[in-house]
Design an enzyme around this catalytic site. Structure first.
Site, short mmCIF file in Angstrom:
data_model
loop_
_atom_site.label_atom_id
_atom_site.label_comp_id
_atom_site.label_asym_id
_atom_site.label_seq_id
_atom_site.Cartn_x
_atom_site.Cartn_y
_atom_site.Cartn_z
N TYR A 22 2.78 9.97 -0.49
CA TYR A 22 3.81 9.37 0.36
C TYR A 22 5.21 9.64 -0.19
CZ TYR A 22 0.08 6.50 2.49
OH TYR A 22 -1.05 6.05 3.13
N LYS B 41 -2.80 5.70 -4.21
CA LYS B 41 -3.89 6.64 -3.97
C LYS B 41 -3.60 7.97 -4.64
CE LYS B 41 -3.89 4.66 0.67
NZ LYS B 41 -2.43 4.35 0.70
N ASP C 240 0.84 -1.20 0.00
CA ASP C 240 0.00 0.00 0.00
C ASP C 240 0.87 1.25 0.00
OD1 ASP C 240 -2.95 1.12 0.81
OD2 ASP C 240 -1.37 2.27 1.82
N HIS D 253 -7.69 9.54 -2.08
CA HIS D 253 -7.02 9.50 -0.78
C HIS D 253 -7.82 10.13 0.35
CE1 HIS D 253 -2.71 9.27 1.04
NE2 HIS D 253 -3.62 8.83 1.86
#
Length: 249
Positions: free
Chosen positions: A37, A62, A32, A93
């Site tokens: 990120y 996402k 994930d 997200h």
């Protein structure tokens, strides 16, 4: 979609490569990540160098809703970074205040699925009402709602609402927010000779929730996945479920 995945939030740079590699070596087959990120390239590198076949790993990323109007571009950047021609699950997200914007982003997600760039689509941090809004507007329901979740946040009503809609509940941050030091969780762990993290992951799996624990330490990554050798009793599950109810009172 494997119920146990490896979360990569706040893991960046070389740490993301080594942690993801350790997860794959420990048997995780669900990764994930997310655009925000900043580690999709590292996750993709670890997967490509792991020797594990791409088709054997379920990959989620996402898209932030502030990329409205640039969803396809954002996805293509994610695919390039991840070194794959598709992702298995693409999530919005988080939600926004604009119903029109939520609908427009979801329509772009539907188009990406129809184009074969993603196998399935879902949302993160959405309420059941906001999910219904998407379905009413497009006729397409999210496969998954990824939300902050743990025994301390358990809400039977929300579980029922998502189950009624046939939407998978995926939890994040399960090992945060005091869960690892909670007396009930620690007591069950001590009695079973397990870690609190293992009890929390096992609780997810027995409920049918998706769990994505994260760590940068190989030994903890492996331990968090070592949950097949024990089972929580009905009394244990009820005690853990009750933690969320007691907090809301």
């Amino acid at each position: 979609m494997p119920l146990l995945g490896f979360g990569t939030w706040q893991i960046t740079g070389s740490d993301a490569v080594t942690a993801t590699a350790a997860a794959l070596e420990s048997g995780y087959r669900h990764l994930d990540t997310a655009t925000v990120y900043g580690n999709e390239a590292e996750v993709g590198r670890a997967l490509a160098e792991s020797g594990v076949a791409r088709d054997d790993v379920f990959v989620t990323t996402k898209c932030p809703p502030d990329r409205a109007g640039r969803e396809r571009e954002t996805l293509e950047q994610s695919l390039e970074a991840l070194r794959t021609d598709h992702v298995d699950l693409w999530l919005i997200h988080w939600t926004t205040d604009s119903a029109d914007e939520r609908r427009a982003v979801w329509e772009a997600f539907v188009a990406a699925r129809e184009a074969g760039l993603v196998r399935d689509i879902g949302v993160s941090n959405y309420s059941p009402a906001q999910i219904d809004e998407l379905v009413d507007a497009t006729g397409v329901k999210p496969a998954v709602n990824q939300i902050k979740w743990s025994p301390l946040l358990y809400d039977a009503g929300l579980v029922r609402e998502l189950a009624d809609r046939e939407i998978v509940l995926e939890g994040y941050s399960a090992l945060r927010g005091g869960t690892l030091t909670d007396a009930t969780i620690s007591g069950i762990a001590d009695r079973l000779g397990r870690t609190p993290a293992q009890v929390i992951v096992r609780w997810h799996l027995q409920h049918g929730f998706v769990a994505i624990p994260k760590s940068t330490r190989p030994e903890r990554i492996a331990a968090n996945a070592d949950v097949a050798g024990f089972e929580l009793s009905d009394d244990d599950m009820a005690a853990l479920d009750g933690l969320g109810s007691s907090r809301r009172q």
